[in-house]
Write an enzyme that holds these catalytic residues in place. Sequence first.
Site, mmCIF file in Angstrom:
data_model
loop_
_atom_site.group_PDB
_atom_site.id
_atom_site.type_symbol
_atom_site.label_atom_id
_atom_site.label_comp_id
_atom_site.label_asym_id
_atom_site.label_seq_id
_atom_site.Cartn_x
_atom_site.Cartn_y
_atom_site.Cartn_z
ATOM 1 N N GLU A 88 0.824 -1.215 0.000
ATOM 2 C CA GLU A 88 0.000 0.000 0.000
ATOM 3 C C GLU A 88 0.852 1.256 0.000
ATOM 4 O O GLU A 88 1.973 1.255 0.484
ATOM 5 C CB GLU A 88 -0.831 0.064 1.282
ATOM 6 C CG GLU A 88 -1.824 -1.044 1.420
ATOM 7 C CD GLU A 88 -2.562 -0.949 2.747
ATOM 8 O OE1 GLU A 88 -3.336 -1.854 3.024
ATOM 9 O OE2 GLU A 88 -2.360 0.032 3.494
ATOM 10 N N CYS A 101 3.086 8.199 1.973
ATOM 11 C CA CYS A 101 3.400 7.186 2.973
ATOM 12 C C CYS A 101 3.668 5.885 2.229
ATOM 13 O O CYS A 101 2.785 5.379 1.546
ATOM 14 C CB CYS A 101 2.212 7.055 3.928
ATOM 15 S SG CYS A 101 2.377 5.710 5.098
ATOM 16 N N CYS A 108 4.468 -7.835 7.600
ATOM 17 C CA CYS A 108 5.296 -7.323 8.687
ATOM 18 C C CYS A 108 5.352 -8.363 9.791
ATOM 19 O O CYS A 108 4.343 -8.983 10.110
ATOM 20 C CB CYS A 108 4.687 -6.020 9.232
ATOM 21 S SG CYS A 108 5.663 -5.254 10.541
ATOM 22 N N CYS A 112 2.411 -6.050 16.111
ATOM 23 C CA CYS A 112 1.741 -5.119 17.027
ATOM 24 C C CYS A 112 0.247 -5.457 17.059
ATOM 25 O O CYS A 112 -0.365 -5.669 16.018
ATOM 26 C CB CYS A 112 1.968 -3.670 16.586
ATOM 27 S SG CYS A 112 3.695 -3.191 16.608
ATOM 28 N N CYS A 115 -2.454 -3.415 15.049
ATOM 29 C CA CYS A 115 -2.129 -3.048 13.667
ATOM 30 C C CYS A 115 -2.532 -4.137 12.679
ATOM 31 O O CYS A 115 -2.213 -5.308 12.875
ATOM 32 C CB CYS A 115 -0.622 -2.777 13.567
ATOM 33 S SG CYS A 115 -0.089 -2.364 11.904
ATOM 34 N N LEU A 211 5.786 4.586 19.949
ATOM 35 C CA LEU A 211 5.954 4.310 21.380
ATOM 36 C C LEU A 211 4.698 3.647 21.947
ATOM 37 O O LEU A 211 4.745 2.526 22.430
ATOM 38 C CB LEU A 211 6.277 5.621 22.108
ATOM 39 C CG LEU A 211 6.712 5.488 23.551
ATOM 40 C CD1 LEU A 211 8.002 4.694 23.676
ATOM 41 C CD2 LEU A 211 6.889 6.874 24.195
ATOM 42 N N CYS A 329 -2.765 1.846 8.351
ATOM 43 C CA CYS A 329 -1.726 0.916 7.924
ATOM 44 C C CYS A 329 -2.247 -0.513 7.738
ATOM 45 O O CYS A 329 -2.759 -1.124 8.662
ATOM 46 C CB CYS A 329 -0.708 0.943 9.068
ATOM 47 S SG CYS A 329 0.776 0.104 8.750
HETATM 48 N N1 SAH Z 1 6.768 -0.486 11.549
HETATM 49 C C1 SAH Z 1 6.901 0.930 11.625
HETATM 50 C C2 SAH Z 1 6.209 1.677 10.498
HETATM 51 C C3 SAH Z 1 4.860 1.218 10.054
HETATM 52 S S1 SAH Z 1 3.485 1.520 11.111
HETATM 53 C C4 SAH Z 1 6.451 1.423 12.977
HETATM 54 O O1 SAH Z 1 6.003 0.618 13.790
HETATM 55 O O2 SAH Z 1 6.589 2.609 13.262
HETATM 56 C C5 SAH Z 1 3.267 3.264 11.055
HETATM 57 C C6 SAH Z 1 2.524 3.829 12.250
HETATM 58 O O3 SAH Z 1 1.117 3.552 12.154
HETATM 59 C C7 SAH Z 1 2.989 3.233 13.570
HETATM 60 O O4 SAH Z 1 3.107 4.241 14.545
HETATM 61 C C8 SAH Z 1 1.852 2.290 13.880
HETATM 62 O O5 SAH Z 1 1.848 1.960 15.242
HETATM 63 C C9 SAH Z 1 0.654 3.084 13.401
HETATM 64 N N2 SAH Z 1 -0.598 2.335 13.241
HETATM 65 C C10 SAH Z 1 -0.767 1.039 12.971
HETATM 66 N N3 SAH Z 1 -2.081 0.719 12.914
HETATM 67 C C11 SAH Z 1 -2.768 1.875 13.148
HETATM 68 C C12 SAH Z 1 -4.146 2.206 13.242
HETATM 69 N N4 SAH Z 1 -5.093 1.294 13.047
HETATM 70 N N5 SAH Z 1 -4.484 3.494 13.497
HETATM 71 C C13 SAH Z 1 -3.515 4.443 13.681
HETATM 72 N N6 SAH Z 1 -2.205 4.181 13.604
HETATM 73 C C14 SAH Z 1 -1.820 2.913 13.353
#
Ligand code: SAH
Length: 339
Positions: A88, A101, A108, A112, A115, A211, A329
């Site tokens: 994406e 972006c 991945c 998390c 996510c 964080l 994401c």
């Molecule tokens: N792996 C990297 C970059 C990709 S995620 C990282 O963890 O930073 C980019 C950002 O989007 C991260 O801060 C992630 O925690 C956040 N993110 C993931 N899912 C999300 C959601 N549903 N709503 C808002 N932010 C989200």
Amino acid sequence: MNIYDMTYNDLIMYFKNINLKPYRAKQLYDWLYVKRIKSFREITNIKKEIIEKLEIDFYFDNISIVKKESDVLVNKYLLKLSDENTIEAVLMEHDYGNSLCISSEVGCNMGCKFCESGRIKKIRDVTAGEMIEEILAIENDLKIRISHIVIMGIGEPFDNYKNICNFIEIVNNSNGINIGSRHITISTCGIVPKIYEFSDFPYQVNLAISLHAPNDNLRNTLMPINKVYNLKKLMDAIDYYISKTNRRVTFEYIMLDKINDTHECAIELSKLLKGKNCYVNLIPYNETNNLGYKRSSKENILKFYDTLKKNNIAVTIRREFGGKISAACGQLKTMKEDA
Ligand code: SAH
């Protein structure tokens, strides 16, 4: 080899090896990134024999747009790579320019819990050339120029370190796409050894850290990476990065209802970040159908913001983009796969 994988220095070396002068690299970058050729045959100022050699040694990889969803000031793309894998990219129009972006991996492995991308295990790295093509495809589709890049799409950029560094070198080169390093942001969940390594990276790129929690107990439940590199290790690495680069770090903090948005969390976060050259970006969570987390109320986000402010922590609330079109994401990709 994909021609878009070649850094400027790689091309100088390539031409040197066939007894050609370095200015050939400049010519080729101009054809690739200024004139935007799709085949070496379009080149008019390089001899036929050299063109034929280029055609043997390189190919033009082509990513294609599979799906596009648009909303006010945002376009979200599902892109197909040459091996049929999809990734994406999201284009956001800000008052300061167009920000893209991009995805750094197919899937991945960071897992998390909140996510969508974490539901799709990593299949492979996205190459530097493919990241370049994400830019070219979208600029071509919208007939615009992109001024800012955020590496915050699918994937963990520090889990694909070499390609990310090459990508930055290519995209930043003034003979090519020429996006200033200060207009590029890398976001990581906190791969500590790479933060140390990145402290010596010779480009002034912005670093953002996901964080999302102010203590280990909570962060362990949200982000498995914290069990490998806990907050103490992460903060030590960030302090080192700040001392080496003198650059301000961004902390991203997704606001999850009743999980990490309490007054206690705000106080704890303020203590954790006190005195650091940093700011916090509070991100209203984009709810997904699959993961069960809820977005904090507006009121709680504002209270959290106020508490940080009162404790002298620089803080912003991220403007919302694309809520209607599932721009979080990984959402476009998982929706396609669930359908
Ligand atoms: N792996 C990297 C970059 C990709 S995620 C990282 O963890 O930073 C980019 C950002 O989007 C991260 O801060 C992630 O925690 C956040 N993110 C993931 N899912 C999300 C959601 N549903 N709503 C808002 N932010 C989200």
